[in-house]
Design a protein around this motif. Sequence first.
Motif, PDB file in Angstrom:
ATOM      1  N   ILE A   1      -4.290  45.947  97.835  1.00 32.51           N
ATOM      2  CA  ILE A   1      -2.922  45.426  97.880  1.00 32.51           C
ATOM      3  C   ILE A   1      -2.737  44.370  96.794  1.00 32.51           C
ATOM      4  CG2 ILE A   1      -1.179  44.246  99.292  1.00 32.51           C
ATOM      5  CD1 ILE A   1      -1.918  46.954 100.490  1.00 32.51           C
ATOM      6  N   ARG A   2      -1.725  44.572  95.953  1.00 34.56           N
ATOM      7  CA  ARG A   2      -1.410  43.575  94.929  1.00 34.56           C
ATOM      8  C   ARG A   2      -0.657  42.393  95.558  1.00 34.56           C
ATOM      9  NH1 ARG A   2       3.800  41.293  93.243  1.00 34.56           N
ATOM     10  NH2 ARG A   2       3.177  40.002  91.492  1.00 34.56           N
ATOM     11  N   VAL A   3      -1.132  41.178  95.256  1.00 37.61           N
ATOM     12  CA  VAL A   3      -0.428  39.963  95.678  1.00 37.61           C
ATOM     13  C   VAL A   3      -0.307  39.018  94.487  1.00 37.61           C
ATOM     14  CG1 VAL A   3      -1.161  40.057  98.104  1.00 37.61           C
ATOM     15  CG2 VAL A   3      -2.572  38.829  96.427  1.00 37.61           C
TER      16      VAL A   3
ATOM     17  N   ALA B   1       9.053  35.166 103.851  1.00 35.10           N
ATOM     18  CA  ALA B   1      10.185  35.310 102.939  1.00 35.10           C
ATOM     19  C   ALA B   1      10.061  34.209 101.905  1.00 35.10           C
ATOM     20  CB  ALA B   1      11.506  35.177 103.684  1.00 35.10           C
ATOM     21  N   ASP B   2      10.386  34.517 100.649  1.00 34.39           N
ATOM     22  CA  ASP B   2      10.328  33.449  99.643  1.00 34.39           C
ATOM     23  C   ASP B   2      11.719  32.984  99.234  1.00 34.39           C
ATOM     24  OD1 ASP B   2      10.265  36.087  98.496  1.00 34.39           O
ATOM     25  OD2 ASP B   2       9.631  35.287  96.539  1.00 34.39           O
ATOM     26  N   PRO B   3      12.024  31.711  99.533  1.00 33.94           N
ATOM     27  CA  PRO B   3      13.247  31.121  98.993  1.00 33.94           C
ATOM     28  C   PRO B   3      13.110  30.945  97.480  1.00 33.94           C
ATOM     29  CG  PRO B   3      12.406  29.827 100.837  1.00 33.94           C
ATOM     30  CD  PRO B   3      11.335  30.787 100.431  1.00 33.94           C
TER      31      PRO B   3
ATOM     32  N   LEU C   1      13.300  33.275  84.490  1.00 37.88           N
ATOM     33  CA  LEU C   1      13.476  34.097  85.699  1.00 37.88           C
ATOM     34  C   LEU C   1      12.377  35.140  85.706  1.00 37.88           C
ATOM     35  CD1 LEU C   1      17.231  34.935  85.011  1.00 37.88           C
ATOM     36  CD2 LEU C   1      16.463  33.455  86.872  1.00 37.88           C
ATOM     37  N   VAL C   2      11.918  35.533  86.890  1.00 38.96           N
ATOM     38  CA  VAL C   2      10.928  36.620  86.919  1.00 38.96           C
ATOM     39  C   VAL C   2      11.618  37.964  86.699  1.00 38.96           C
ATOM     40  CG1 VAL C   2       9.147  37.814  88.275  1.00 38.96           C
ATOM     41  CG2 VAL C   2       9.301  35.325  88.357  1.00 38.96           C
ATOM     42  N   VAL C   3      12.781  38.129  87.323  1.00 41.15           N
ATOM     43  CA  VAL C   3      13.514  39.395  87.143  1.00 41.15           C
ATOM     44  C   VAL C   3      14.956  39.118  86.727  1.00 41.15           C
ATOM     45  CG1 VAL C   3      12.075  40.803  88.684  1.00 41.15           C
ATOM     46  CG2 VAL C   3      13.968  39.461  89.641  1.00 41.15           C
TER      47      VAL C   3
ATOM     48  N   GLY D   1      13.362  29.847  90.485  1.00 43.65           N
ATOM     49  CA  GLY D   1      11.984  30.274  90.705  1.00 43.65           C
ATOM     50  C   GLY D   1      11.653  30.458  92.172  1.00 43.65           C
ATOM     51  N   SER D   2      10.662  31.311  92.411  1.00 45.58           N
ATOM     52  CA  SER D   2      10.215  31.561  93.786  1.00 45.58           C
ATOM     53  C   SER D   2       9.205  30.506  94.218  1.00 45.58           C
ATOM     54  CB  SER D   2       9.574  32.939  93.877  1.00 45.58           C
ATOM     55  OG  SER D   2       8.799  33.049  95.058  1.00 45.58           O
ATOM     56  N   THR D   3       9.307  30.118  95.484  1.00 44.39           N
ATOM     57  CA  THR D   3       8.342  29.180  96.065  1.00 44.39           C
ATOM     58  C   THR D   3       6.914  29.731  95.941  1.00 44.39           C
ATOM     59  OG1 THR D   3       8.810  30.204  98.212  1.00 44.39           O
ATOM     60  CG2 THR D   3       9.936  28.133  97.715  1.00 44.39           C
ATOM     61  N   ILE D   4       6.780  31.052  95.943  1.00 41.19           N
ATOM     62  CA  ILE D   4       5.439  31.656  95.837  1.00 41.19           C
ATOM     63  C   ILE D   4       4.817  31.333  94.483  1.00 41.19           C
ATOM     64  CG2 ILE D   4       4.177  33.850  95.689  1.00 41.19           C
ATOM     65  CD1 ILE D   4       6.176  35.016  97.666  1.00 41.19           C
ATOM     66  N   ASN D   5       5.611  31.498  93.429  1.00 37.06           N
ATOM     67  CA  ASN D   5       5.061  31.318  92.082  1.00 37.06           C
ATOM     68  C   ASN D   5       4.731  29.871  91.753  1.00 37.06           C
ATOM     69  OD1 ASN D   5       5.268  34.065  91.616  1.00 37.06           O
ATOM     70  ND2 ASN D   5       7.373  33.892  90.858  1.00 37.06           N
ATOM     71  N   TRP D   6       5.381  28.938  92.427  1.00 39.32           N
ATOM     72  CA  TRP D   6       5.118  27.511  92.169  1.00 39.32           C
ATOM     73  C   TRP D   6       4.090  26.934  93.133  1.00 39.32           C
ATOM     74  CZ3 TRP D   6      10.927  25.572  91.669  1.00 39.32           C
ATOM     75  CH2 TRP D   6      11.533  26.259  90.603  1.00 39.32           C
TER      76      TRP D   6
HETATM   77  O1  X2X Z   1       5.836  38.978  91.758  1.00 38.13           O
HETATM   78  C1  X2X Z   1       6.504  39.190  92.771  1.00 38.13           C
HETATM   79  O2  X2X Z   1       6.081  39.827  93.730  1.00 38.13           O
HETATM   80  C2  X2X Z   1       7.900  38.593  92.840  1.00 38.13           C
HETATM   81  C3  X2X Z   1       8.759  39.271  91.800  1.00 38.13           C
HETATM   82  O3  X2X Z   1       8.454  38.828  94.105  1.00 38.13           O
HETATM   83  C4  X2X Z   1       7.774  37.125  92.610  1.00 38.13           C
HETATM   84  O4  X2X Z   1       7.960  36.647  91.532  1.00 38.13           O
HETATM   85  C5  X2X Z   1       7.342  36.279  93.731  1.00 38.13           C
END
Ligand code: X2X
Length: 346
Positions: free
Chosen positions: A177-179, A243-245, A39-41, A98-103
């Motif tokens: 901006i951090r992404v 939005a990230d599922p 998990l990320v958080v 997991g977030s769709t963003i991270n994958w």
């Molecule tokens: O890193 C992020 O911004 C977070 C916690 O939202 C994700 O893992 C996508």
Amino acid sequence: MKLRRTLLTLAAAATALAATTFSLPAAAQNYKSEYRMSLVVGPAFPWGKGGEIWANKVKEKTNGRINIKLYPGVSLIQGDQTREFSALRQGVIDMAVGSTINWSPQVRQLNLFSLPFLMPDYAAIDALTTGDVGKQMFTILEKAGVVPLAWGLNGYRELSNSKHPIKSPADLKGLKIRVVGSPLFLETFTALGANPTQMSWADAQPALASGAVDGQENPMSIFTAAKLHTVGQKHLTMWGYIADPLVFVVNKQVWESWTPADRELVRQAAIEAGQEQIAIARKGLIEPGQPLLKDIAAMGVQITHLSPAERDAFVKATRPVYDKWKNQIGADLVNQAEKAIAARKK
Ligand code: X2X
């Protein structure tokens, strides 16, 4: 002749006995004493809470046959969240929410959810995840080598920064901006005139605290649980650009090592946990007056709501990025998503 038949019968009986003796414990023998969930958080966040709910339900439903330990902070991969999918496929991670963003760096179609201003409201997210697009995404994830079981939600990612209120793309000019995630994020923020920089969530918090970066984008549940107002994030713009599922998923070999009955229990647990998790993630944001935003304002954060015309300026500025990525994701899939959103029940 008679002896031979007797011997054969004995041999067959022995085989049958061996089969019954071994088949039951054989399944149990393949089970690990503990499965690692990435998990990320952690459970202080709706996201991590979803993982905890899933783990508890699995333990209960399988009578403790499947024990799961939570690894928040993507600690199995030293905090490098964009490597989570590869680690999951390789078996370094047994399961994840997991977030769709991270994958999305490994599964390009997952960038669909990060197309700027594709999903205008929660009904639009649901139209995708609970409809044919969601089914197709699961097929894509399966082909990519994991077993997806259920959807969850991180949330609408709103824009915060330490400098000033942001009402137009011009206000973003030059802001660091951090992404995180795929190049799509760098292109989106570059198109808006900002200076995006890619870093993990673990690195983002100290970078915000030191002022090395000015701003970031994350759901409100992450903003409050991580107390981002204490690291200078005093200005918040509710722009709802993406939005990230979340996806509840199991490593393929681990999945195949479980009995069919246990697989169904794990799947059912994921579906239930996903539904509960989505409700927690939306809490305070879907009720009249958005109570969570009141809490955030009370922390001294200035919240900017955009008029439709102001929001439209962000949509226009990011449209070339949308169009380019539509092709990279797959125009058919994006067309299907656009149609499902247009037809959604509000
Ligand atoms: O890193 C992020 O911004 C977070 C916690 O939202 C994700 O893992 C996508």
